[in-house]
Design a protein around this motif. Structure first.
Motif, PDB file in Angstrom:
ATOM      1  N   SER A   2     -36.635 -13.669  60.961  1.00 34.02           N
ATOM      2  CA  SER A   2     -35.556 -13.356  61.920  1.00 34.02           C
ATOM      3  C   SER A   2     -35.016 -11.935  61.752  1.00 34.02           C
ATOM      4  O   SER A   2     -33.818 -11.733  61.511  1.00 34.02           O
ATOM      5  CB  SER A   2     -34.407 -14.364  61.774  1.00 34.02           C
ATOM      6  N   GLU A  57     -33.412  -8.395  62.462  1.00 33.14           N
ATOM      7  CA  GLU A  57     -32.432  -7.991  63.469  1.00 33.14           C
ATOM      8  C   GLU A  57     -33.018  -6.879  64.334  1.00 33.14           C
ATOM      9  O   GLU A  57     -33.744  -6.009  63.827  1.00 33.14           O
ATOM     10  CB  GLU A  57     -31.189  -7.455  62.753  1.00 33.14           C
ATOM     11  N   HIS A  58     -32.693  -6.890  65.614  1.00 29.58           N
ATOM     12  CA  HIS A  58     -33.060  -5.818  66.530  1.00 29.58           C
ATOM     13  C   HIS A  58     -34.569  -5.571  66.600  1.00 29.58           C
ATOM     14  O   HIS A  58     -35.026  -4.427  66.596  1.00 29.58           O
ATOM     15  CB  HIS A  58     -32.343  -4.520  66.163  1.00 29.58           C
ATOM     16  N   TYR A 106     -39.906 -15.949  65.593  1.00 26.97           N
ATOM     17  CA  TYR A 106     -38.923 -15.032  64.985  1.00 26.97           C
ATOM     18  C   TYR A 106     -38.518 -15.550  63.599  1.00 26.97           C
ATOM     19  O   TYR A 106     -38.426 -14.784  62.643  1.00 26.97           O
ATOM     20  CB  TYR A 106     -37.688 -14.885  65.893  1.00 26.97           C
TER      21      TYR A 106
END
Ligand code: FMN
Length: 193
Positions: free
Chosen positions: A151, A153-154, A146
C-alpha cells in the motif's frame, strides 16, 4: 537490428515453459525501462519484482480472486490459475501520483507506459515472453494488488508484467494479431498527402 521490425514482431506471450528467468535478464528489462522518456525527468516509476515466496503469495492472491469472482466456473479458475502458476516472474509497475497536480500525474502515467513498452521490446530481444496484464489475474484495478505491494502512498499501479520463457508449442499455435492500417486512423491536418 531494425527498430521497426522489432516493434512489429513483438508479441504478447502468455504461455511459458516453466524455466526460471535469470536475474541478469530482469536487470536488463529494468534498465531498459529507466531510459524511457519522461516529463521533467521525474522518473516516476517504481518496479516491484515478484519472485520466489512473493510469487507463491501472488498465486494465492490470484486463486482467492478467481474463486470470489467466478464461484460457478471451476474450469475457468483452473485454467487461469495454471497460467499464473506457470509464470516464473512478475513485475508490478507503479506511477507516482503528484498530489494537487492532475496534469503532471497523468504525464507520469504516460511515461510509465513508455517504460513498459521499452521493457516489452527488450524482453523480445532477450528471447523472453512477456505480457502486460491489467484485467483478471493482473489485478491492476483491484485494491488487493495495492495491499500486496505494501500500500505505497501516492502511487498508482499501471501494469502487472508476466514474464517467462515462451512455451514453444504455444508459440507455434499462436496467431499474429492484425492491425488496422494507420491510414484509417490518421487525419492529416493541413496539406493532404
Ligand atoms: C494496457 C494494456 C493492458 C493489457 N491487459 C491485458 C490483460 O489483462 N490480459 C491479457 O491477456 N493481455 C493484456 N494485454 C495485452 C494485449 O491483449 C495485447 O497486446 C493485444 O492483444 C495485441 O497483441 P500483441 O501485443 O501480440 O500485438 C494488455 C495490453 C495493454 C497495452
Amino acid at each position: 537490428m531494425s527498430i521497426l521490425l522489432d516493434i512489429k514482431n513483438r508479441r504478447a506471450i502468455r504461455d511459458y515453459d516453466g524455466q526460471e528467468v535469470e536475474d541478469e535478464k530482469i536487470y536488463k528489462l529494468l534498465e531498459a525501462a529507466t531510459w524511457a522518456p519522461n516529463d521533467r525527468m521525474r522518473e516516476p516509476w517504481t518496479f516491484y519484482v515478484v519472485k520466489g515466496d512473493a510469487k507463491r503469495k501472488y498465486n494465492q492472491l490470484a486463486e482467492d480472486y478467481l474463486k470470489e469472482r467466478f464461484p460457478t466456473k471451476p474450469n475457468l479458475i483452473e485454467s487461469s490459475l495454471k497460467v499464473v502458476k506457470n509464470t516464473p516472474v512478475q513485475i508490478i509497475v507503479t506511477s507516482d501520483i503528484i498530489p494537487g497536480d492532475e496534469d503532471a500525474t497523468k504525464d507520469n502515467e504516460f511515461a510509465v507506459c513508455c517504460a513498459i513498452h521499452a521493457m516489452w521490446l527488450a524482453a523480445h530481444e532477450l528471447g523472453l515472453g512477456f505480457v502486460w496484464r491489467t484485467r483478471g489475474v493482473g489485478l491492476v484495478h483491484d485494491e488487493r494488488l495495492y495491499q500486496f505491494i505494501g500500500s505505497p502512498e501516492h502511487k498508482k499501479v499501471i501494469g502487472n508484467l508476466f514474464i517467462g520463457y515462451p512455451d514453444p508449442e504455444a508459440l507455434k499455435k499462436a496467431k499474429t494479431p492484425t492491425r488496422t492500417s494507420f491510414e484509417e486512423k490518421t487525419i492529416w491536418l493541413g496539406d493532404s498527402q
